[in-house]
Design a protein around this motif. Structure first.
Motif, short mmCIF file in Angstrom:
data_model
loop_
_atom_site.label_atom_id
_atom_site.label_comp_id
_atom_site.label_asym_id
_atom_site.label_seq_id
_atom_site.Cartn_x
_atom_site.Cartn_y
_atom_site.Cartn_z
N PHE A 1 4.37 -0.65 -5.41
CA PHE A 1 3.05 -1.65 -4.94
C PHE A 1 3.15 -2.94 -5.75
N ARG A 2 2.68 -3.70 -5.28
CA ARG A 2 2.38 -4.97 -5.96
C ARG A 2 1.37 -5.79 -5.18
N TRP A 3 0.64 -6.78 -6.31
CA TRP A 3 -0.31 -7.61 -6.03
C TRP A 3 -0.07 -8.87 -6.47
N VAL A 4 0.20 -9.79 -5.61
CA VAL A 4 0.73 -10.95 -5.91
C VAL A 4 -0.44 -12.12 -5.28
N PHE A 5 -0.57 -13.16 -6.36
CA PHE A 5 -1.37 -14.19 -5.78
C PHE A 5 -0.76 -15.59 -5.94
N LEU A 6 -1.05 -16.41 -5.20
CA LEU A 6 -0.41 -17.69 -5.07
C LEU A 6 -1.43 -18.83 -4.33
N SER A 7 -1.46 -19.93 -5.28
CA SER A 7 -2.29 -20.71 -5.12
C SER A 7 -1.51 -21.94 -4.07
N ASP A 8 -2.14 -21.97 -2.88
CA ASP A 8 -1.44 -22.79 -2.07
C ASP A 8 -2.20 -24.40 -1.85
N VAL A 9 -1.49 -25.31 -1.44
CA VAL A 9 -2.21 -26.86 -1.20
C VAL A 9 -1.37 -27.59 -0.36
N ARG B 1 -6.79 -7.08 -10.85
CA ARG B 1 -5.84 -8.16 -11.39
C ARG B 1 -5.16 -8.18 -12.71
N THR B 2 -5.87 -7.60 -13.61
CA THR B 2 -5.23 -7.14 -14.93
C THR B 2 -3.95 -6.49 -14.71
N SER B 3 -4.03 -5.22 -13.77
CA SER B 3 -2.88 -4.45 -13.75
C SER B 3 -1.63 -5.28 -12.99
N ALA B 4 -2.39 -6.22 -12.19
CA ALA B 4 -1.17 -6.86 -11.51
C ALA B 4 -0.41 -7.73 -12.48
N MET B 5 -0.96 -7.89 -13.60
CA MET B 5 -0.29 -8.87 -14.21
C MET B 5 0.35 -8.08 -15.60
N ALA B 6 0.27 -6.82 -15.49
CA ALA B 6 0.61 -5.81 -16.41
C ALA B 6 2.09 -5.40 -16.43
N LEU C 1 -3.94 -17.10 -2.31
CA LEU C 1 -3.31 -16.18 -1.39
C LEU C 1 -3.42 -14.78 -2.17
N PHE C 2 -3.74 -13.59 -1.48
CA PHE C 2 -3.63 -12.12 -2.10
C PHE C 2 -2.89 -11.54 -1.49
N LEU C 3 -1.80 -11.06 -1.82
CA LEU C 3 -0.87 -10.29 -1.15
C LEU C 3 -0.55 -8.96 -1.86
N GLU C 4 -0.89 -7.96 -0.93
CA GLU C 4 -0.86 -6.53 -1.48
C GLU C 4 0.37 -5.91 -0.61
N GLN C 5 1.20 -5.73 -1.37
CA GLN C 5 2.61 -5.37 -0.77
C GLN C 5 3.16 -4.01 -1.03
N PRO C 6 4.03 -3.45 -0.38
CA PRO C 6 4.38 -2.15 -0.74
C PRO C 6 6.10 -2.13 -1.53
N ARG C 7 5.83 -3.08 -2.68
CA ARG C 7 7.26 -3.45 -3.24
C ARG C 7 6.97 -3.70 -4.56
N ALA C 8 8.30 -3.24 -5.39
CA ALA C 8 7.82 -3.70 -6.83
C ALA C 8 7.74 -4.95 -7.22
N LEU C 9 7.11 -5.40 -8.18
CA LEU C 9 6.82 -6.46 -8.83
C LEU C 9 7.69 -6.74 -10.01
N GLY C 10 9.08 -7.16 -9.64
CA GLY C 10 10.12 -7.33 -10.70
C GLY C 10 10.22 -5.90 -11.63
N PRO C 11 10.09 -5.96 -12.92
CA PRO C 11 10.29 -4.76 -13.46
C PRO C 11 8.90 -3.96 -13.95
#
Ligand SMILES: Nc1nc2c(c(=O)[nH]1)N[C@H]1C(S)=C(S)[C@@H](COP(=O)(O)OP(=O)(O)OC[C@H]3O[C@@H](n4cnc5c(=O)[nH]c(N)nc54)[C@H](O)[C@@H]3O)O[C@H]1N2
Ligand SMILES: Nc1nc2c(c(=O)[nH]1)N[C@H]1C(S)=C(S)[C@@H](COP(=O)(O)OP(=O)(O)OC[C@H]3O[C@@H](n4cnc5c(=O)[nH]c(N)nc54)[C@H](O)[C@@H]3O)O[C@H]1N2
Ligand code: SF4
Ligand code: SF4
Ligand code: SF4
Ligand code: SF4
Ligand code: SF4
Ligand SMILES: [Mo]
Lengths: 334, 849, 257
Positions: C75-83, B63-68, C56-66
Motif C-alpha cells: 500500500f502507498r499514499w502518494v501526494f503530488l502538487s499539480d499546476v 501522511r507521516t507514515s506515507a513518508m516513513a 493530488l492524493f493517491l491511495e494505491q495498492p503498491r509499494a512505495l519504493g523500499p
C-alpha cells in the motif's frame, strides 16, 4: 442510529463479528457488496475517475450560432451560384436577405455566450492566425459588412438606382461575401477540431465536411421553405442529405471508442436523431415524396431540424468526451 | 512534561526539530508530525534524504507514515508494551551503550530493599495504598536514602555497581521488570507482527552508539493516555540505554501544540505550577511559611539547590517593594491549591454548580474539551462567562446554537449565565513572544492594528488587573492584601492604552531591584531580595536595556544560535555534556557537539554547554559539597541531585519509578500483564452518570476509537473552520475505518455513520480506507475507528464535535484526558436531530452488555 | 530575466496543501466549494479557475519504493502538487482570440485579466485540463507563475511555502537536469517506477512545470502523450477550405444545370 430498527442486520452483524473473531477474517457472502470499494486512482480509472480535461463552458447560444453562421455563410454562396447561373434572381435576393438576417443574429448569440459580454470588441483587438476563433471573429465582422453592402446594392440595383454601378458593386460584394461566407461556414469545424477535446479533435477531418454540407443544406432548405422549390435546391437537398447519411453511417460503422459520445448518452441520441433527420429521413422524403405536395417542404424541415440538433449534439458530445479520461488515455496510448 | 522532567531534569524537549537532520534513525510514535508539524517535518525529510531511517508507529497510516521507511500499525493505548519491548530488546541483545549508561545514568545505582515490582505485586509497585488510591514512594528510593515528608530525599550519595550485575541495581531491576515485554507480547497486545517489530528494533538500535544517534519524536498520541507519562518515561529509558540523550541527532523531541504551548507551561497556565516549574503551594504543612516551602523543594545537591533564589526573585517580581524578608517576601499572599483545579477537575465542579464564573481566553472547550457535551451543559450553570476570541466560538454561542439547544436539553430562555464576548487581537495584531517546541523564544512584531474593539491579551489582563487592584485598595479585607501589594505599574501607551510587551519580557528576564538593570543569567539571581525575576529559566533573553534576544534573526550556525533564544541560556540541545566522554572528548568525530578544551580550561563546542563551563571533566566534589559543586565533572544531568539521567525515578512521579503497561480506561482487552490491575492505579476515571464508561471489554462498544488532527484544521476549529481556504480542504467530519470494519458494519464509503460511546454520539461520513488496518489482538480481530476532532456547530463548515464522545478522565501526574484510546460502536446512518435522537442514544446504552 | 521552471517531486511531498493555500492567499482566490469528495483527503479535486495549485492524493495498492507499510498487501499514499504546465506550445495561448494570453519574459503563459472576454476557447484547448472559466466572474483563470512575484525577484508563493522543497523552482535547464538526476537516484533507492514526466518530446514542447511521477501518469490524470491542438491547424483548415470549395462547386453545378 438506524441500525436498531433493523434486527435482521443486527443479527447478521453479530454473526459476522463472531466469524471475524474466530477465523481472523470475514469471508461470508454479501460482504463484498456491502463494503463498497473506496474510490481510487489507477492507470485504468485515472484520478478517481475525475475528468482530465475541462468541459466546454459554452452554453445553448453557441450551437445556435454555429447553425446561424452556417446558414448565413452558405446563403451567400447560394446567392453567388444563383447569380453566376443567372436563372433565379428572386432566390438570389432572398438568399442575401437570409444571409444578412442570420449574420445579424450571430453576434447577438456570441455576445450572449461571453463571460464578459461587455468585452466583445476585444475579439477584434488582435488578429491571430493560430486561433480559429480569432479568424472566425474577423471573418464574421468582414462578412457582415460585405453582406450589408451586397443587400443594399442589390436592392438598389433592382430599384434601378445607378444600375451599372450598383450592379458592379453587387457582383463584387457577392463574390467577396461568398468567399467570406464559405470561411464562416467551415471555420466552426476547425474551431472544434483544433481543441484538446478528443471527440472533436479526432473528427477534425470529418467535421468540416459535415458542417459545410449541413450549412449549405440548411440554407437551401430554408429557401425551399420560403417557396423556392427550384430544381437546384432539390438537387442540393439530395446531395447534402446523402452526405449526412454517409457521415452518420461512418460514425456508427467505424465504431471508434473516441466517438462514443456520438453514439451513447444524451449527446449520442441527439447525434443519431439529428443525423437521421438530416440524413436518411430527408433523403428518403426527397426520393419518395419529392413530387407530392408538401413533400419537399417536409424534407427541408427535417433537414433543418436535423442540422440544428446535430450542432447541439456535437457540443454535448464535447462535454461528454471531456468528462471521460479513459478515452483520452486509450487514444494517447495507441 | 514530568515524563521528561523526572527522567532528565527539565520538562522540555531535549532537542530541536532542526537537529533531526543529524539523526541516523528517527522513531516517530504518538505523533503525526508531517500533518501537525509540517514545517518541522522538513528536517525529517532531510534526514531521510541523508540516509536516516524513519519509523512511524501509529494506529493509522497517516501522511507521516506515507513518508516513513517503516510503518507499524498498533492498537491505540498499547504504546508502553511496544516501548517496553524495545527496552527489553536492547538489554537482551546487549545493544546498550555501556559506557554512557554506567557514567551518565542511574543504571548502576542500588535501590532500596523494600522495593517490590509490579511483576511481584500483580500490577502495583510497593507503597500502594488502595484506600487513598495513591503511592507512598518511600520504597522507590536509592538504598540508604532517608524518606522524609519535609525535605526532598538526599540522593547525592548512593551505592552503585558499575558492572551493573548487582541484583538490586537499576539495570537489573529494569531487566527483570521488562522481561515479559517480548516480541510475542507486542504481537499479541499491540497487533504488530513480531518480524515487523524486530525489524524496527534492529533499525533503531543499529543507529545508536558512539558513531550514531537515533531520535524519538512524540506528541499527544502519547500524552493523552491515562499512562501517558509512563509511556514517555519508557522512551526516556530507551534513549538513555542507547546513549542517545544530549547528543546531536538524538534525544527526545516532544512536539508541542499551539504556538507557545511550551511557553504556557514555562510560564504556566496550569493550576499547580508557578513560572519556571516552581510548584504552586498547596494548603497544608509544606506551605505555611516560605522556609517550609523552600525546604520541601530545595535539594541539597544539584541545580535545584538554588530553589530559594528563584522563588524569592519571583515574589519580588510579583510584589515589588512590598515583598520583604520580614514578610516572607509576600509568600503568604500566594494562592494555595485546595483541590483538583485542573481543566478536568473544575469542569466537573462547574457541572455540579460549584463555580460562579469563568474566563475563557483563547480556548474553545465546547469543542476541544473532553466530554464536550457535559462541558457545554456545565457552562449553563455559571453565573457569568467571559470569552475572548477572534471569532464567536462554540463556547461563546453554546446558549443558543448548540446541539443541546436543538435537542431540547438547554433552553436559551432558561440559561441564567451572563455571557461577555470580547473580540481579541490575533498574533499579527500585537507584539509578543512565542516559546515553541524547541524551547525557543521568538519575538513577533505587530503587523497591523487590530480591527475595531479587538484588543490584545496583555491589554485585557493589564486593565482587568488595574481595576481589580483599585477595588482591592478600596477594600482592606486581608484577602485583598496580595492584590493590593501586587506591582502593576506597566506603562500604557497609544490610543488604546496598550502595555508594552517588551517591558513584560524584561520583567520575566529579571533585574536587580536596586537599579532595575537587567540580569544576564539566572546565575545572577539571589535569595535575599536583591533580584526580581518573572521566570528564572528565561533569564538571559533580555540581558541588557533594549536587548531582546528573542528578536534576533541571524542564525550563525546549524543549531540556530543567533535566531531567537532557547531557554535555558540559549542551549539548543539539553544535557549536551553527555555528547562527550567522561574525560571530556567527543564520543566520535561524527557526533561531536560539546567538549572540554583543556587549553582554554573550558567547555566549548557547537552549542552552548549545558554545564558549568569551567568545571573540569575530572572534577570530583568534596563529600559535603552542595549545589552544583556537589556534582562531579562527568554528571551531565545537572538538575538532578545526583547529576544522573534517571532510568529509575526515585521520587517525583505519582505512578511508579518504572513505566509499565496499563490499559486505557476503556479497552477491548484485559491487561495481558496483570490479572487484577487493568488500568493505571492512581489514574482517576472521574466516573459519573454524565461521564460514564464502557466495560473493558464491552459488547456494546466493540471498537477502539482514537481522535486526532488533520493538517487542514486547527484544534477546535475557531481558526480554520472559519477560513474559506482551509474549510474547503476538509469540509466535513468523517471517520476513518478499514474495509473490513466497513463490511462488518455494512457501511459504504461516503455514507453517514454514527459513532457512539457511553458519553454521546456524533455523526460522520465513512472514509473507508486501507490506511486503517484491522489488528489481531490476543487472537481476536480488533478494529479501530479514527476520528478527527476539529468540527463544531459554527463556522463555514460544521459537524459534530468528536469530544462529545470523550470522557473527562485523567493521567495522575499531569491530569490530561484520555482522547487516544476509547471504545465505541459504529452505526450506519445519521445521528438524527432533536430529542428523538437523544432517546435513541439512551436506549442504545441500555442494550445488554 | 531567467527562464524559470518548477520541478515537483512526490517523494518529498507530505500532502500538506500549503502550496494550494499559499497560492490562494497570494492571489486572493475564492474558495472552490465546501463539499466532501471522499477522494482520500483531496476535497478540492482538480485544478480550476479558483484552484491554481492542486495537490493530488493517491491511495494505491503498491509499494512505495523500499517502504515497508505493514506486512501484508502493499500500500502507498502518494501526494503530488499539480499546476499549469506553462507549455512552450500552449494550447490556451494559441487559442485565445483576444490576445489575453501572452508569453512573459519568464517564458510563462500569462492570462491578462483585463483583456479576457470569457470566450472560453482556451478552456477546451488546454491538453492538460488546466485553465477554466470562473462562472461568477466570466473570465478564464489559471496559474500566473506568480508573475508579479517573479517580476519583483521573488520565488512563486507555492514554491516558497512548500516546507519540504517538494516544489523546486529554478532555471529550466537546472530543473530538467535535476529531474533526471533525481529519477536516477530514486531508482537506485528502490523506487523502480519513478520517472520524469516531461512533455518535451510531444508537440507541447518543453514545459515550465516538470514532475517526477511514481507509476503511470494516468493515475494522476496526466495525459500520457499530450498534443498541442495547434498542430492540427493545417489539416483542419485544409479540410475546411476543400469542403467549402467542393460545396460551392456543387452549388454552381446545381444552379447551372
Ligand atoms: N495542522 C495542525 N497542526 C497542529 C494542530 C492542529 O490542530 N492542526 N494542533 C497542534 C497541537 S495543539 C498539538 S497538541 C499537536 C499535536 O500533534 P500530534 O500529537 O501529532 O496530534 P494528533 O493528530 O492528535 O495525534 C497524533 C497521532 O497519534 C495517533 N494516535 C492515536 N492514538 C494513539 C496511540 O494510542 N498510540 C500512538 N502511538 N499513536 C496514537 C493518531 O493516529 C495521530 O496520528 O499538533 C499541533 N499542530
Ligand atoms: N478528542 C480530542 N480532544 C482534544 C485533543 C485531541 O487530540 N483529541 N487535543 C487537545 C489539545 S492537545 C489541545 S491543545 C486542545 C485545543 O483546544 P482549544 O484550545 O480549546 O482549541 P483552539 O481551537 O485551539 O482554541 C483556541 C482559540 O483561541 C483563539 N485565538 C487565537 N489567537 C488568539 C489570541 O491571540 N487571543 C485570544 N483571546 N484568542 C485567540 C482561536 O480563535 C481559538 O478559538 O484540544 C484538546 N482536545
Ligand atoms: S502553522 Fe506555524 S507552527 Fe504550525 S507548522 Fe505551520 S509554521 Fe509551523
Ligand atoms: S497547461 Fe494548459 S493552461 Fe497551462 S500553458 Fe499549457 S495549455 Fe495553457
Ligand atoms: S476565455 Fe479569455 S483567455 Fe480564454 S481564450 Fe477567451 S479571451 Fe482568451
Ligand atoms: S506560481 Fe503562483 S499562481 Fe502559480 S500556482 Fe504557484 S502560487 Fe499559484
Ligand atoms: S506545500 Fe509542498 S509538501 Fe505541501 S502539499 Fe504542496 S508540494 Fe506537497
Ligand atoms: Mo495541544
Amino acid at each position: 442510529m438506524s441500525r436498531e430498527a433493523n434486527p435482521r442486520s443486527e443479527s447478521r452483524l453479530d454473526a459476522i463479528r463472531e466469524e471475524a473473531t474466530r477465523t481472523g477474517h470475514v469471508a461470508g457472502s454479501g460482504l463484498a457488496a456491502s463494503a463498497s470499494p473506496t474510490p481510487s486512482s489507477s492507470p485504468a480509472a485515472g484520478y478517481y475517475g475525475l475528468p482530465l480535461l475541462k468541459a466546454p463552458v459554452w452554453t445553448w447560444e453557441v450551437p445556435l450560432y454555429f447553425f446561424a453562421g452556417g446558414v448565413s455563410g452558405a446563403s451567400t454562396a447560394i446567392a453567388l451560384a444563383a447569380r453566376i447561373a443567372g436563372r433565379a434572381p428572386d432566390l438570389e435576393l432572398a438568399a442575401l436577405w437570409i444571409a444578412l438576417i442570420a449574420a445579424l443574429i450571430c453576434p447577438v448569440l456570441l455576445i450572449a455566450d461571453l463571460g464578459r459580454p461587455s468585452r466583445f470588441l476585444n475579439m477584434l483587438r488582435v488578429f491571430k492566425r493560430q486561433s480559429p476563433m480569432s479568424v472566425g471573429a474577423w471573418t464574421l465582422a468582414g462578412f457582415t459588412g460585405v453582406v450589408i453592402v451586397a443587400v443594399v446594392a442589390d436592392e438598389a440595383m433592382r430599384a434601378g438606382l445607378a444600375p451599372a454601378f450598383t450592379g458592379g458593386v453587387t457582383w463584387a460584394a457577392e463574390i467577396l461575401g461568398a468567399a467570406l461566407g464559405l470561411v464562416l461556414l467551415s471555420y466552426t469545424a476547425v474551431l472544434l477540431g483544433v481543441t484538446a477535446i478528443p471527440v472533436w479533435s479526432e473528427n477534425r477531418r470529418l467535421l468540416p465536411t459535415h458542417f459545410v454540407a449541413s450549412g449549405i443544406g440548411s440554407a437551401s432548405a430554408l429557401l425551399e421553405l420560403f417557396g423556392f422549390l427550384v430544381p437546384a435546391t432539390q438537387m442540393v437537398g439530395f446531395i447534402v442529405s446523402a452526405w449526412e447519411t454517409l457521415v452518420g453511417a461512418s460514425i456508427e460503422l467505424r465504431a471508434r471508442a473516441v466517438d462514443e459520445p456520438l453514439r451513447r448518452g444524451r449527446s449520442g441520441w441527439a447525434a443519431r436523431a439529428g443525423g437521421t433527420l438530416a440524413g436518411p429521413v430527408a433523403l428518403l422524403l426527397r426520393i419518395f415524396e419529392g413530387s407530392s405536395p408538401g413533400g419537399r417542404e417536409l424534407a427541408a424541415a427535417c433537414f433543418l431540424a436535423g442540422a440544428l440538433i446535430t450542432r447541439y449534439a456535437w457540443l454535448w458530445a464535447g462535454r461528454a468526451s471531456s468528462a471521460n479520461p479513459r478515452a483520452l488515455f486509450d487514444l494517447q496510448r495507441q | 512534561m514530568p515524563g521528561l522532567g523526572t527522567s532528565f531534569g527539565r520538562g522540555g524537549s531535549t532537542t530541536a526539530p532542526g537537529d533531526l537532520v543529524n539523526a541516523d534513525a528517527i522513531l516517530i510514535m504518538g505523533s503525526n508530525m508531517a500533518e501537525n508539524h509540517p514545517v518541522g517535518f522538513q528536517w525529517v525529510i532531510e534526514a531521510r534524504e541523508r540516509g536516516a531511517k524513519v519509523i512511524h508507529v501509529d494506529p493509522r497510516f497517516s501522511r507521516t507514515s506515507a513518508m516513513a521507511d517503516q510503518w507499524l500499525p498498533l492498537r491505540a493505548g498499547s504504546d508502553a508494551i511496544f516501548l517496553g519491548a524495545l527496552i527489553r530488546y536492547v538489554i537482551e541483545k546487549h545493544r546498550e551503550f555501556r559506557e554512557y549508561l554506567v557514567h551518565y545514568t542511574n543504571a548502576s545505582v542500588i535501590i532500596a530493599d523494600e522495593f517490590r515490582d509490579t511483576e511481584e505485586l500483580d500490577g502495583v509497585f510497593s507503597g500502594w495504598n488502595p484506600e487513598t488510591k495513591s503511592y507512598n514512594p518511600a520504597s522507590w528510593l536509592y538504598r540508604g536514602a532517608a524518606p522524609s515528608d519535609d525535605v526532598p530525599p538526599d540522593l547525592s550519595h548512593y551505592e552503585s555497581d558499575p558492572t551493573l550485575e548487582h541484583p538490586r541495581c537499576v539495570f537489573q531491576l529494569l531487566k527483570k521488570h521488562f522481561a515479559r515485554y517480548t516480541p510475542e507480547l507486542v504481537e499479541a497486545a499491540c497487533g504488530i507482527p513480531q518480524n515487523a517489530f524486530v525489524r524496527a528494533a534492529e533499525t533503531f538500535t543499529a543507529a545508536s552508539g558512539p558513531e550514531r544517534t537515533a531520535a524519538v519524536v512524540y506528541s499527544v498520541g502519547w500524552t493523552q493516555h491515562s499512562n501517558g507519562v509512563q509511556v514517555i518515561r519508557a522512551a526516556a529509558i530507551l534513549q538513555m540505554l542507547l546513549g542517545n540523550v544530549g547528543r546531536p541527532g538524538g534525544g527526545i523531541l516532544a512536539l508541542r501544540g499551539h504556538a507557545s504551548i511550551q511557553g504556557s507551561t514555562d510560564i504556566p497556565t496550569l493550576y499547580d505550577l508557578l513560572p519556571g516549574y516552581l510548584p504552586m503551594p498547596a494548603f497544608g504543612p509544606g506551605s505555611r511559611s516560605l522556609a517550609d516551602y523552600v525546604s520541601r523543594h530545595r535539594t541539597r545537591t544539584g541545580w535545584w539547590a538554588n530553589f530559594d533564589k528563584y522563588i524569592v526573585s519571583l515574589l519580588r517580581a510579583y510584589y515589588g517593594e512590598a515583598a520583604t524578608a520580614a514578610n516572607d517576601f509576600g509568600f503568604g499572599w500566594l494562592p494555595r491549591i485546595s483541590a483538583d483545579h485542573s481543566h478536568q477537575g473544575y469542569w466537573l465542579d462547574m457541572n455540579e454548580g460549584r463555580m460562579e464564573g469563568l474566563f475563557v481566553l483563547g480556548q474553545n472547550p465546547a469543542v476541544g474539551g473532553p466530554n464536550a457535551r457535559l462541558e457545554r451543559k456545565a457552562l449553563a450553570k455559571l453565573k457569568w462567562l467571559v470569552v475572548r476570541d477572534l471569532v464567536e466560538t462554540e463556547t461563546a454561542a453554546f446558549w443558543y446554537d448548540s446541539p443541546e439547544v436543538r435537542r431540547g436539553e438547554l433552553r436559551p430562555e432558561e440559561i441564567a449565565t451572563e455571557i461577555f464576548f470580547f473580540p481579541a487581537a490575533g498574533h499579527a495584531e500585537k507584539d509578543g513572544c512565542f516559546t515553541n517546541t524547541q524551547r525557543l523564544l521568538q519575538w513577533h512584531e505587530k503587523a497591523v492594528d487590530p480591527p475595531a474593539d479587538a484588543r490584545s491579551e496583555t491589554w485585557f489582563i493589564c486593565h482587568l488587573g488595574r481595576r481589580l487592584k483599585e477595588k482591592a485598595l478600596r477594600d482592606p479585607r486581608p484577602r485583598n492584601a496580595g492584590l493590593a501589594a501586587l506591582t502593576w505599574d506597566y506603562a500604557l501607551e497609544g490610543e488604546h492604552t496598550e502595555p508594552r510587551a517588551e517591558e513584560i519580557l524584561a520583567e520575566i528576564n529579571g533585574f536587580r531591584t536596586s537599579d532595575r538593570l537587567p540580569i544576564s543569567s539566572y546565575t545572577d539571581l539571589a535569595a535575599d531580595g536583591s533580584t526580581a525575576c518573572g521566570c528564572w529559566i528565561y533569564s538571559g533573553v533580555y540581558p541588557g536595556p533594549g536587548q531582546n534576544r528573542a528578536r534576533e534573526r541571524n542564525a550563525r550556525d546549524a543549531h540556530g544560535h543567533g535566531w531567537g533564544f532557547a531557554w535555558p541560556s540559549d542551549r539548543r540541545i539539553l544535557y549536551n555534556r553527555a555528547s562527550a566522554r567522561p574525560d571530556g572528548s567527543p564520543w566520535s568525530e561524527r557526533k561531536k557537539l560539546v567538549w572540554w578544551d583543556d587549553a582554554a580550561h573550558s567547555w566549548t563546542g557547537l552549542d552552548t554547554p549545558d554545564f558549568v563551563a569551567s568545571k573540569r571533566p575530572d572534577y570530583r566534589p568534596a563529600p559535603d559539597a552542595t549545589g552544583d559543586a556537589a556534582l562531579a565533572g562527568d554528571k551531565p544531568f545537572i538538575l538532578h541531585p545526583d547529576g544522573l539521567g534517571w532510568l529509575w525515578v526515585p521520587s517525583g512521579l505519582k505512578d511508579g519509578p518504572l513505566p509499565t503497561h496499563y490499559e486505557p480506561h476503556e479497552s477491548p482487552v484485559r491487561n495481558p500483564l496483570y490479572s487484577t490491575q487493568q488500568t493505571n492505579p492512581p489514574a482517576d476515571a472521574k466516573r459519573g452518570p454524565e461521564n460514564a464508561y464502557a466495560e473493558s471489554p464491552d459488547p456494546r462498544f466493540p471498537y477502539v476509537l482514537t481522535t486526532y488532527r488533520l493538517t487542514e484544521h486547527h484544534t477546535a476549529g475557531g481558526m480554520s473552520r472559519t477560513l474559506p481556504h482551509l474549510a474547503e480542504l476538509q469540509p466535513e467530519m468523517f471517520c476513518e475505518i478499514s474495509p473490513q470494519l466497513a463490511a462488518e458494519c455494512d457501511v459504504r464509503h461516503g455514507e453517514w455513520v454514527t459513532v457512539v460511546t457511553p458519553r454521546g454520539f456524533v455523526e460522520a461520513r465513512a472514509m473507508v480506507t486501507p490506511r486503517m488496518r484491522q489488528l489481531r489482538i490476543h487472537g481476536r480481530i480488533v478494529h479501530q475507528v479514527g476520528l478527527p476532532y476539529h468540527w463544531g456547530f459554527r463556522g463555514l463548515v460544521k459537524g459534530d464535535a468528536a469530544n462529545d464522545l470523550v470522557s473527562i478522565s485523567e493521567e495522575p501526574n499531569v491530569r490530561i484526558m484520555e482522547t487516544k484510546g476509547l471504545l465505541c460502536n459504529l452505526v450506519r446512518g445519521r445521528g438524527g436531530e432533536g430529542p428523538a435522537a437523544l432517546r435513541r442514544f439512551r436506549s442504545f446504552l441500555e442494550r445488554p452488555r | 530575466m531567467s527562464v524559470s521552471a518548477f520541478l515537483t517531486d512526490p517523494t518529498l511531498c507530505i500532502g500538506c496543501k500549503a502550496c494550494e493555500v499559499a497560492c490562494k492567499e497570494w492571489n486572493g482566490l475564492p474558495q472552490d466549494g465546501l463539499e466532501w469528495s471522499g477522494f482520500s483527503y483531496d476535497n478540492t479535486r482538480r485544478l480550476g479557475a479558483s484552484t491554481w495549485r492542486h495537490v493530488l492524493f493517491l491511495e494505491q495498492p503498491r509499494a512505495l519504493g523500499p517502504q515497508i507499510a505493514a506486512a501484508e498487501d502493499p500500500f502507498r499514499w502518494v501526494f503530488l502538487s499539480d499546476v499549469c504546465k506553462h507549455c512552450e506550445n500552449a494550447g490556451c495561448l494559441d487559442a485565445c482570440p483576444t490576445g489575453a494570453i501572452v508569453r512573459t519574459e519568464f517564458d510563462s503563459v500569462f492570462v491578462q485579466p483585463d483583456v479576457c472576454n470569457g470566450c472560453g476557447y482556451c478552456v477546451v484547448s488546454c491538453p492538460f485540463g488546466v485553465i477554466d472559466r470562473r462562472p461568477d466572474d466570466g473570465r478564464a483563470f489559471k496559474c500566473t507563475f506568480c508573475y508579479d512575484r517573479q517580476k519583483a525577484g521573488l520565488v512563486p508563493a507555492c514554491a516558497k511555502t512548500c516546507p519540504t522543497e517538494s516544489i523546486k523552482f529554478g532555471t529550466i535547464e537546472e530543473m530538467e537536469q535535476r529531474a533526471e538526476a533525481r529519477v536516477a537516484e530514486l531508482r537506485e533507492r528502490g523506487y523502480s517506477d519513478a520517472h520524469a514526466y516531461n512533455a518535451a518530446d510531444t508537440s507541447v514542447g518543453r514545459t515550465h512545470a516538470l514532475f517526477i511521477l511514481l507509476g503511470e501518469p494516468e493515475a494522476y490524470n496526466f495525459p500520457p502523450a499530450p498534443d498541442a491542438p495547434a498542430v492540427h491547424l493545417r489539416s483542419a483548415w485544409t479540410m475546411a477550405l476543400v469542403s467549402a470549395a467542393v460545396g460551392f462547386l456543387i452549388l454552381c453545378l446545381a444552379f447551372l444545370r
